[in-house]
Motif scaffolding. Structure first.
Motif, PDB file in Angstrom:
ATOM      1  N   VAL A   1       0.864  -1.180   0.000  1.00  0.00           N
ATOM      2  CA  VAL A   1       0.000   0.000   0.000  1.00  0.00           C
ATOM      3  C   VAL A   1       0.898   1.225   0.000  1.00  0.00           C
ATOM      4  CG1 VAL A   1      -1.757   1.254   1.275  1.00  0.00           C
ATOM      5  CG2 VAL A   1      -1.769  -1.242   1.273  1.00  0.00           C
ATOM      6  N   ARG A   2       0.688   2.090  -0.979  1.00  0.00           N
ATOM      7  CA  ARG A   2       1.481   3.317  -1.050  1.00  0.00           C
ATOM      8  C   ARG A   2       0.945   4.317  -0.054  1.00  0.00           C
ATOM      9  NH1 ARG A   2       0.680   4.778  -7.107  1.00  0.00           N
ATOM     10  NH2 ARG A   2      -0.901   5.801  -5.910  1.00  0.00           N
ATOM     11  N   PRO A   3       1.819   5.007   0.658  1.00  0.00           N
ATOM     12  CA  PRO A   3       1.337   6.043   1.578  1.00  0.00           C
ATOM     13  C   PRO A   3       0.760   7.212   0.792  1.00  0.00           C
ATOM     14  CG  PRO A   3       3.741   6.019   1.489  1.00  0.00           C
ATOM     15  CD  PRO A   3       3.260   4.861   0.679  1.00  0.00           C
ATOM     16  N   LEU A   4      -0.182   7.890   1.394  1.00  0.00           N
ATOM     17  CA  LEU A   4      -0.739   9.088   0.764  1.00  0.00           C
ATOM     18  C   LEU A   4       0.275  10.214   0.883  1.00  0.00           C
ATOM     19  CD1 LEU A   4      -4.358   8.902   2.209  1.00  0.00           C
ATOM     20  CD2 LEU A   4      -3.603   8.270  -0.087  1.00  0.00           C
ATOM     21  N   VAL A   5       0.387  11.011  -0.139  1.00  0.00           N
ATOM     22  CA  VAL A   5       1.343  12.126  -0.116  1.00  0.00           C
ATOM     23  C   VAL A   5       0.614  13.427   0.158  1.00  0.00           C
ATOM     24  CG1 VAL A   5       2.998  11.006  -1.651  1.00  0.00           C
ATOM     25  CG2 VAL A   5       1.198  12.411  -2.622  1.00  0.00           C
ATOM     26  N   ARG A   6       1.339  14.387   0.701  1.00  0.00           N
ATOM     27  CA  ARG A   6       0.784  15.704   1.007  1.00  0.00           C
ATOM     28  C   ARG A   6       0.119  16.285  -0.239  1.00  0.00           C
ATOM     29  NH1 ARG A   6       1.663  19.249   5.075  1.00  0.00           N
ATOM     30  NH2 ARG A   6       1.192  21.428   4.631  1.00  0.00           N
ATOM     31  N   GLY A   7      -1.098  16.747  -0.051  1.00  0.00           N
ATOM     32  CA  GLY A   7      -1.839  17.343  -1.155  1.00  0.00           C
ATOM     33  C   GLY A   7      -2.796  16.371  -1.832  1.00  0.00           C
TER      34      GLY A   7
ATOM     35  N   LEU B   1      -8.639  12.716  -0.483  1.00  0.00           N
ATOM     36  CA  LEU B   1      -9.257  11.479  -0.040  1.00  0.00           C
ATOM     37  C   LEU B   1     -10.707  11.836   0.253  1.00  0.00           C
ATOM     38  CD1 LEU B   1      -8.661   8.527   0.562  1.00  0.00           C
ATOM     39  CD2 LEU B   1      -8.176   9.170   2.906  1.00  0.00           C
ATOM     40  N   GLY B   2     -11.558  11.620  -0.761  1.00  0.00           N
ATOM     41  CA  GLY B   2     -12.933  12.081  -0.626  1.00  0.00           C
ATOM     42  C   GLY B   2     -12.952  13.597  -0.579  1.00  0.00           C
ATOM     43  N   ARG B   3     -13.569  14.142   0.447  1.00  0.00           N
ATOM     44  CA  ARG B   3     -13.618  15.607   0.585  1.00  0.00           C
ATOM     45  C   ARG B   3     -12.461  16.153   1.415  1.00  0.00           C
ATOM     46  NH1 ARG B   3     -16.938  17.542   5.322  1.00  0.00           N
ATOM     47  NH2 ARG B   3     -17.148  15.724   6.666  1.00  0.00           N
ATOM     48  N   TYR B   4     -11.529  15.259   1.776  1.00  0.00           N
ATOM     49  CA  TYR B   4     -10.425  15.649   2.638  1.00  0.00           C
ATOM     50  C   TYR B   4      -9.142  15.858   1.849  1.00  0.00           C
ATOM     51  CZ  TYR B   4     -13.646  14.033   6.182  1.00  0.00           C
ATOM     52  OH  TYR B   4     -14.750  13.862   6.962  1.00  0.00           O
ATOM     53  N   LEU B   5      -8.292  16.758   2.342  1.00  0.00           N
ATOM     54  CA  LEU B   5      -6.982  17.027   1.763  1.00  0.00           C
ATOM     55  C   LEU B   5      -5.941  16.497   2.737  1.00  0.00           C
ATOM     56  CD1 LEU B   5      -5.287  18.453  -0.436  1.00  0.00           C
ATOM     57  CD2 LEU B   5      -5.339  20.479   1.033  1.00  0.00           C
TER      58      LEU B   5
ATOM     59  N   VAL C   1      -3.472   3.555   9.266  1.00  0.00           N
ATOM     60  CA  VAL C   1      -2.654   4.766   9.256  1.00  0.00           C
ATOM     61  C   VAL C   1      -3.576   5.947   9.475  1.00  0.00           C
ATOM     62  CG1 VAL C   1      -1.091   6.177   7.852  1.00  0.00           C
ATOM     63  CG2 VAL C   1      -1.059   3.689   7.630  1.00  0.00           C
ATOM     64  N   VAL C   2      -3.096   6.908  10.271  1.00  0.00           N
ATOM     65  CA  VAL C   2      -3.863   8.128  10.545  1.00  0.00           C
ATOM     66  C   VAL C   2      -3.155   9.286   9.876  1.00  0.00           C
ATOM     67  CG1 VAL C   2      -4.744   9.671  12.338  1.00  0.00           C
ATOM     68  CG2 VAL C   2      -4.658   7.207  12.754  1.00  0.00           C
ATOM     69  N   TYR C   3      -3.939  10.052   9.074  1.00  0.00           N
ATOM     70  CA  TYR C   3      -3.388  11.218   8.402  1.00  0.00           C
ATOM     71  C   TYR C   3      -4.014  12.474   8.965  1.00  0.00           C
ATOM     72  CZ  TYR C   3      -1.320   8.154   4.909  1.00  0.00           C
ATOM     73  OH  TYR C   3      -0.561   7.215   4.290  1.00  0.00           O
TER      74      TYR C   3
END
Length: 94
Positions: A67-73, A76-80, A92-94
């Protein structure tokens, strides 16, 4: 596949495992399902069989998809996504 029942009228672990793996024919699967719905002993055995089967499938070293980590920017749905703040066994908590 022959469906084996114990003297109590319940199904043995092999049958319950086959039920979990969806390898019983449709009629036998319905029969086992109907029995499990009304038998608390079989539900307990079925849950243990399913738990052990799942743990076996998820043992380390088996073919997991990275699973690739989410990158800044990232959206994810309505979230940045701003940054990762933690990670653990549940995710994982972002």
């Amino acid at each position: 596949m022959a469906v084996t029942t114990l003297a109590t009228g319940c199904y043995d672990e092999g049958v319950l495992l086959a039920y979990c793996e969806h390898t019983l024919d449709a009629a036998r699967s319905r029969e086992v399902s109907d029995h499990v719905d009304s038998c608390s002993d079989c539900r307990i055995v079925l849950s243990e069989v399913a738990r052990q089967h799942t743990q076996t499938e998820l043992e380390p070293g088996l073919h997991r998809v990275p699973v690739r980590p989410l990158v800044r920017g990232s959206s994810l749905g309505r979230y940045l996504v701003l940054e990762q703040v933690g990670a653990g066994g549940m995710g994982v908590v972002y």
